[in-house]
Design an enzyme around this catalytic site. Structure first.
Site, PDB file in Angstrom:
ATOM      1  N   LYS A  58       0.953  -1.333   0.107  1.00 53.94           N
ATOM      2  CA  LYS A  58       0.053  -0.179  -0.025  1.00 53.94           C
ATOM      3  C   LYS A  58       0.850   1.090  -0.050  1.00 53.94           C
ATOM      4  CE  LYS A  58      -1.942   2.550   3.063  1.00 53.94           C
ATOM      5  NZ  LYS A  58      -1.738   4.016   2.511  1.00 53.94           N
ATOM      6  N   PRO A  59       0.826   1.946  -1.100  1.00 53.24           N
ATOM      7  CA  PRO A  59       1.675   3.154  -1.158  1.00 53.24           C
ATOM      8  C   PRO A  59       0.862   4.123  -0.374  1.00 53.24           C
ATOM      9  CG  PRO A  59       0.627   2.843  -3.092  1.00 53.24           C
ATOM     10  CD  PRO A  59       0.092   1.886  -2.349  1.00 53.24           C
ATOM     11  N   SER A  78       5.435   6.832  10.383  1.00 54.21           N
ATOM     12  CA  SER A  78       5.858   7.410  11.733  1.00 54.21           C
ATOM     13  C   SER A  78       5.808   6.550  12.992  1.00 54.21           C
ATOM     14  CB  SER A  78       4.816   8.683  11.790  1.00 54.21           C
ATOM     15  OG  SER A  78       3.428   8.127  12.024  1.00 54.21           O
ATOM     16  N   ALA A  89       4.112   6.884  15.654  1.00 50.07           N
ATOM     17  CA  ALA A  89       2.588   6.902  16.196  1.00 50.07           C
ATOM     18  C   ALA A  89       1.902   5.590  15.471  1.00 50.07           C
ATOM     19  CB  ALA A  89       2.137   8.209  15.898  1.00 50.07           C
ATOM     20  N   GLU A 137      10.088   0.519  10.359  1.00 49.35           N
ATOM     21  CA  GLU A 137      11.356   1.681   9.978  1.00 49.35           C
ATOM     22  C   GLU A 137      10.603   3.171  10.369  1.00 49.35           C
ATOM     23  OE1 GLU A 137      14.194   1.218   9.111  1.00 49.35           O
ATOM     24  OE2 GLU A 137      14.295  -0.747   8.395  1.00 49.35           O
ATOM     25  N   CYS A 168      13.532  10.714   6.772  1.00 44.67           N
ATOM     26  CA  CYS A 168      13.293  10.001   8.325  1.00 44.67           C
ATOM     27  C   CYS A 168      14.706  10.440   9.114  1.00 44.67           C
ATOM     28  CB  CYS A 168      13.053   8.661   7.960  1.00 44.67           C
ATOM     29  SG  CYS A 168      13.893   7.733   6.961  1.00 44.67           S
ATOM     30  N   GLU A 193       9.463  15.233  15.803  1.00 41.70           N
ATOM     31  CA  GLU A 193       9.807  15.120  14.260  1.00 41.70           C
ATOM     32  C   GLU A 193       8.934  16.106  13.644  1.00 41.70           C
ATOM     33  OE1 GLU A 193       9.012  11.315  12.194  1.00 41.70           O
ATOM     34  OE2 GLU A 193      10.942  11.579  11.297  1.00 41.70           O
ATOM     35  N   TRP A 240      19.860  -0.600   6.891  1.00 40.15           N
ATOM     36  CA  TRP A 240      19.303   0.554   7.224  1.00 40.15           C
ATOM     37  C   TRP A 240      18.203   0.366   8.421  1.00 40.15           C
ATOM     38  CZ3 TRP A 240      20.102   5.675   5.864  1.00 40.15           C
ATOM     39  CH2 TRP A 240      18.859   6.619   6.287  1.00 40.15           C
ATOM     40  N   LYS A 272      15.984   2.036  19.369  1.00 41.96           N
ATOM     41  CA  LYS A 272      15.018   2.806  20.283  1.00 41.96           C
ATOM     42  C   LYS A 272      13.816   2.868  19.385  1.00 41.96           C
ATOM     43  CE  LYS A 272      17.406   6.379  21.691  1.00 41.96           C
ATOM     44  NZ  LYS A 272      18.290   7.563  22.485  1.00 41.96           N
TER      45      LYS A 272
HETATM   46  P1  NDP Z   1       2.342   7.704   8.400  1.00 45.47           P
HETATM   47  O1  NDP Z   1       2.927   6.838   9.680  1.00 45.47           O
HETATM   48  O2  NDP Z   1       1.431   8.650   8.728  1.00 45.47           O
HETATM   49  O3  NDP Z   1       1.936   6.862   7.326  1.00 45.47           O
HETATM   50  C1  NDP Z   1       2.885   5.980   6.715  1.00 45.47           C
HETATM   51  C2  NDP Z   1       2.075   4.709   6.015  1.00 45.47           C
HETATM   52  O4  NDP Z   1       1.195   4.069   6.785  1.00 45.47           O
HETATM   53  C3  NDP Z   1       1.076   5.479   5.044  1.00 45.47           C
HETATM   54  O5  NDP Z   1       0.821   4.616   3.889  1.00 45.47           O
HETATM   55  C4  NDP Z   1      -0.194   5.573   5.879  1.00 45.47           C
HETATM   56  O6  NDP Z   1      -1.494   5.601   4.975  1.00 45.47           O
HETATM   57  C5  NDP Z   1      -0.467   4.237   6.644  1.00 45.47           C
HETATM   58  N1  NDP Z   1      -1.265   4.303   7.843  1.00 45.47           N
HETATM   59  C6  NDP Z   1      -1.599   5.309   8.585  1.00 45.47           C
HETATM   60  N2  NDP Z   1      -2.565   4.844   9.481  1.00 45.47           N
HETATM   61  C7  NDP Z   1      -2.398   3.468   9.418  1.00 45.47           C
HETATM   62  C8  NDP Z   1      -2.870   2.379  10.213  1.00 45.47           C
HETATM   63  N3  NDP Z   1      -3.740   2.638  11.223  1.00 45.47           N
HETATM   64  N4  NDP Z   1      -2.674   1.345   9.925  1.00 45.47           N
HETATM   65  C9  NDP Z   1      -1.878   0.728   8.857  1.00 45.47           C
HETATM   66  N5  NDP Z   1      -1.306   1.704   8.089  1.00 45.47           N
HETATM   67  C10 NDP Z   1      -1.603   2.969   8.437  1.00 45.47           C
HETATM   68  O7  NDP Z   1       3.830   8.281   8.086  1.00 45.47           O
HETATM   69  P2  NDP Z   1       4.000   9.734   6.701  1.00 45.47           P
HETATM   70  O8  NDP Z   1       3.449   8.897   5.592  1.00 45.47           O
HETATM   71  O9  NDP Z   1       3.410  10.621   7.207  1.00 45.47           O
HETATM   72  O10 NDP Z   1       5.461   9.370   6.434  1.00 45.47           O
HETATM   73  C11 NDP Z   1       6.243  10.161   7.252  1.00 45.47           C
HETATM   74  C12 NDP Z   1       6.916   9.303   8.481  1.00 45.47           C
HETATM   75  O11 NDP Z   1       7.661   8.375   7.945  1.00 45.47           O
HETATM   76  C13 NDP Z   1       8.075  10.213   9.392  1.00 45.47           C
HETATM   77  O12 NDP Z   1       7.799   9.642  10.590  1.00 45.47           O
HETATM   78  C14 NDP Z   1       9.380   9.525   8.766  1.00 45.47           C
HETATM   79  O13 NDP Z   1      10.421   9.385   9.673  1.00 45.47           O
HETATM   80  C15 NDP Z   1       8.802   8.095   8.649  1.00 45.47           C
HETATM   81  N6  NDP Z   1       9.993   7.604   7.475  1.00 45.47           N
HETATM   82  C16 NDP Z   1      10.846   6.686   8.001  1.00 45.47           C
HETATM   83  C17 NDP Z   1      11.663   5.927   7.214  1.00 45.47           C
HETATM   84  C18 NDP Z   1      12.484   4.931   7.689  1.00 45.47           C
HETATM   85  O14 NDP Z   1      13.290   4.356   6.958  1.00 45.47           O
HETATM   86  N7  NDP Z   1      12.971   4.836   9.085  1.00 45.47           N
HETATM   87  C19 NDP Z   1      11.701   6.504   5.867  1.00 45.47           C
HETATM   88  C20 NDP Z   1      10.690   7.357   5.453  1.00 45.47           C
HETATM   89  C21 NDP Z   1       9.717   7.908   6.222  1.00 45.47           C
HETATM   90  P3  NDP Z   1      -1.741   7.126   4.498  1.00 45.47           P
HETATM   91  O15 NDP Z   1      -0.524   8.023   4.438  1.00 45.47           O
HETATM   92  O16 NDP Z   1      -2.302   6.615   3.275  1.00 45.47           O
HETATM   93  O17 NDP Z   1      -3.036   7.384   5.276  1.00 45.47           O
END
Ligand code: NDP
Length: 485
Positions: free
Chosen positions: A174-175, A228, A230, A249, A283, A381, A447, A451
């Site tokens: 899922k993108p 994230s 959260a 991640e 991230c 963040e 990668w 914590k």
């Molecule tokens: P989110 O956590 O908001 O969303 C990530 C993905 O999870 C999206 O596809 C989102 O769907 C989906 N999602 C949201 N809620 C749920 C749920 N309850 N159950 C299952 N899937 C869910 O992050 P962002 O897209 O805003 O991306 C930013 C975050 O990603 C930052 O915290 C960043 O640090 C982290 N990140 C980490 C990386 C790493 O390698 N450690 C690399 C890149 C980013 P939708 O958005 O379609 O609602």
């Protein structure tokens, strides 16, 4: 405006519920495509297709060599279509086209790397103390559910799909709802290069509608999530009932540490690159810039001056160094942190909406100085172009501040003193530490975070490990009965 469809079981299909989500161009705020708002029913279709492709059909019979060849063919198609994919990525996320071109190249490289690695998955002979042959076999974990964010859409898809497919898994990916376009474009290549239907499924939709059902679906064996902290916590809780394998991640608040003996020009450049590349939507962004006191004032002045020269512009303009942030929601979030920062620290650059743009989610790259590490601007963040500069006095103080965060994804240290550098490298609790650089990421190297930045490792041989189970096989070589009873 284009209406696109999801890719399930080798076909492009509408959602069962027929709802649609707009895809917004962040530089104009116009809707330039719509994708199906996937629901639990669509995830169910995709999970069944992936399950059936894993359990029967052509996929279980493919050899590692065949899987590797398919990944190479996919990489070739990506390279052949690179200019078009880069343009689509830049338009959809707002990132500068020059950066999008790097992403597409890295995407192809990722599929090539795992194409090669498919034939290097090895088992073991275990030295058991018996007249027996004990083997450890490596087998694919099954159906992988993969959920990715919007900052590097196609590259994140590759980080997930490539190792899973090389291992022999099938996938439901899922993108992010904001950036589904390049993943759907990628899907047009799957069957064309020879992947059997159902091996790779792309379900569009938002997190609640399409992400959450992936985590709970009984036919899915493993969830790989990037996003994230959260949402990572929600995923971990929801995966518990079916004891799914989970890798996370997550985000970070990474320290970029500058000692007074660092090369000054390189340091200023490295601080900016560390936090502002990809609009700061990274991230591993070096969003806490720790600077040793003897160079602190000069450093802040130079950093602020150079920040003011960063060229913001349209994503497709080759001179653009920073585009708009991805969405209205992200724009509001960054604007809010700019205001929080103004209350907590000293604003030295930016701090508002970027001037000169009537439309689009453009924010000024922003630097706060004299930041205390206990404030929100230093702890939370932002995921946008906002940096917190924190002064420190001596090595122990730098290490204490660097580690005083719930996250542990990345860090960087800048100094010419190799002894000090190595002490800091050892002391910092992070999954990646750069020395005299920040951000280069290679498919050959691991990668992942310490914590609350998650667990599990992507990329390199570590990445494929996360998609493998280990089966012990014990072959008795005695031809006599056990003779116990
Ligand atoms: P989110 O956590 O908001 O969303 C990530 C993905 O999870 C999206 O596809 C989102 O769907 C989906 N999602 C949201 N809620 C749920 C749920 N309850 N159950 C299952 N899937 C869910 O992050 P962002 O897209 O805003 O991306 C930013 C975050 O990603 C930052 O915290 C960043 O640090 C982290 N990140 C980490 C990386 C790493 O390698 N450690 C690399 C890149 C980013 P939708 O958005 O379609 O609602």
């Amino acid at each position: 405006m284009q209406r696109l469809r999801m890719h399930i079981g080798g076909e492009f299909v509408e959602g069962v519920r027929k709802g649609w989500l707009p895809v917004i161009d962040p530089s104009t705020e116009d809707t330039f495509a719509e994708v199906p708002a996937g629901t639990a029913e669509d995830v169910d279709r995709a999970a069944r297709a992936a399950r059936s492709a894993f359990d029967s059909g052509d996929w279980p019979a493919t050899t590692a060599q065949d899987r590797g060849r398919l990944l190479f063919k996919l990489a070739d198609r990506i390279r052949a279509e690179a200019p078009r994919l880069a343009e689509l990525e830049a338009r959809n996320c707002g990132k500068p086209i020059v950066e999008a071109e790097f992403d597409i190249n890295d995407t192809a490289t990722c599929f090539e790397y795992y194409g090669g690695l498919a034939t290097k998955v090895l088992g073991h002979v275990n030295p058991v103390p018996d007249n027996a042959l004990s083997l450890s076999l490596r087998e694919p974990v099954g159906v992988a559910g993969q959920i990715i964010p919007w900052n590097y859409p196609l590259l994140m898809a590759a980080w997930k799909l490539a190792p899973a497919l090389a291992a022999g898994c099938t996938c439901v990916l899922k993108p992010a709802e904001q950036t589904p376009l390049t993943a759907l474009e990628l899907a047009t290549f799957f069957e064309a290069v020879g992947f059997p239907p159902g091996v790779i499924n792309i379900v569009t939709g938002d997190g609640e509608g399409a992400g959450a059902p992936i985590v709970t679906h009984p036919s899915i064996d493993k969830v790989a999530f990037t996003g994230s902290a959260a949402v990572g916590k929600i995923i971990l809780r929801n995966a518990a009932d079916s004891i799914k394998r989970v890798t996370l991640e997550l985000g970070g608040k990474s320290p970029n540490i500058f000692f007074a003996d660092a090369d000054f020009e390189a340091a200023i450049d490295g601080a900016l690159f560390g936090v502002f590349i990809n609009q700061g939507e990274v991230c591993s962004a070096g969003s806490r810039i720790l600077v040793e006191k003897p160079i602190y004032s000069k450093f802040v002045e130079a950093l602020a001056a150079k920040t003011k020269t960063i060229r913001l512009g349209a994503p497709l303009d080759r001179e653009t160094k920073m585009g708009p942030v991805v969405s209205a929601e992200q724009y509001e979030r960054v604007r809010e942190y700019q205001e929080i920062g103004k209350r907590e620290a000293r604003l030295v650059a930016g701090g508002g909406r970027a001037e000169g743009f009537k439309k689009g989610f453009y924010v000024q790259p922003t630097i706060f100085a004299d930041v205390d590490n206990s404030t929100r601007i230093a702890r939370e963040e932002v995921f946008g172009p906002v940096a917190a500069v924190i002064p420190f006095e001596g090595e122990a103080n730098a290490i204490r501040i660097a580690n005083d965060t719930p996250y542990g994804l990345a860090a960087a240290v800048w100094s010419r003193d190799i002894f000090r550098v190595m002490r800091v490298v050892k002391a910092v609790r992070a999954g990646i530490v750069w020395v005299n650089h920040m951000q280069p990421t290679y498919v050959e190297a691991p990668w992942g975070g310490y914590k609350q930045s998650g667990f599990g490792r992507e990329l390199g041989p570590w990445g494929i490990e996360e998609y493998l189970e280990t089966k012990q096989v014990h072959i008795n070589l005695n031809e006599q009965p056990i003779g116990w009873y």
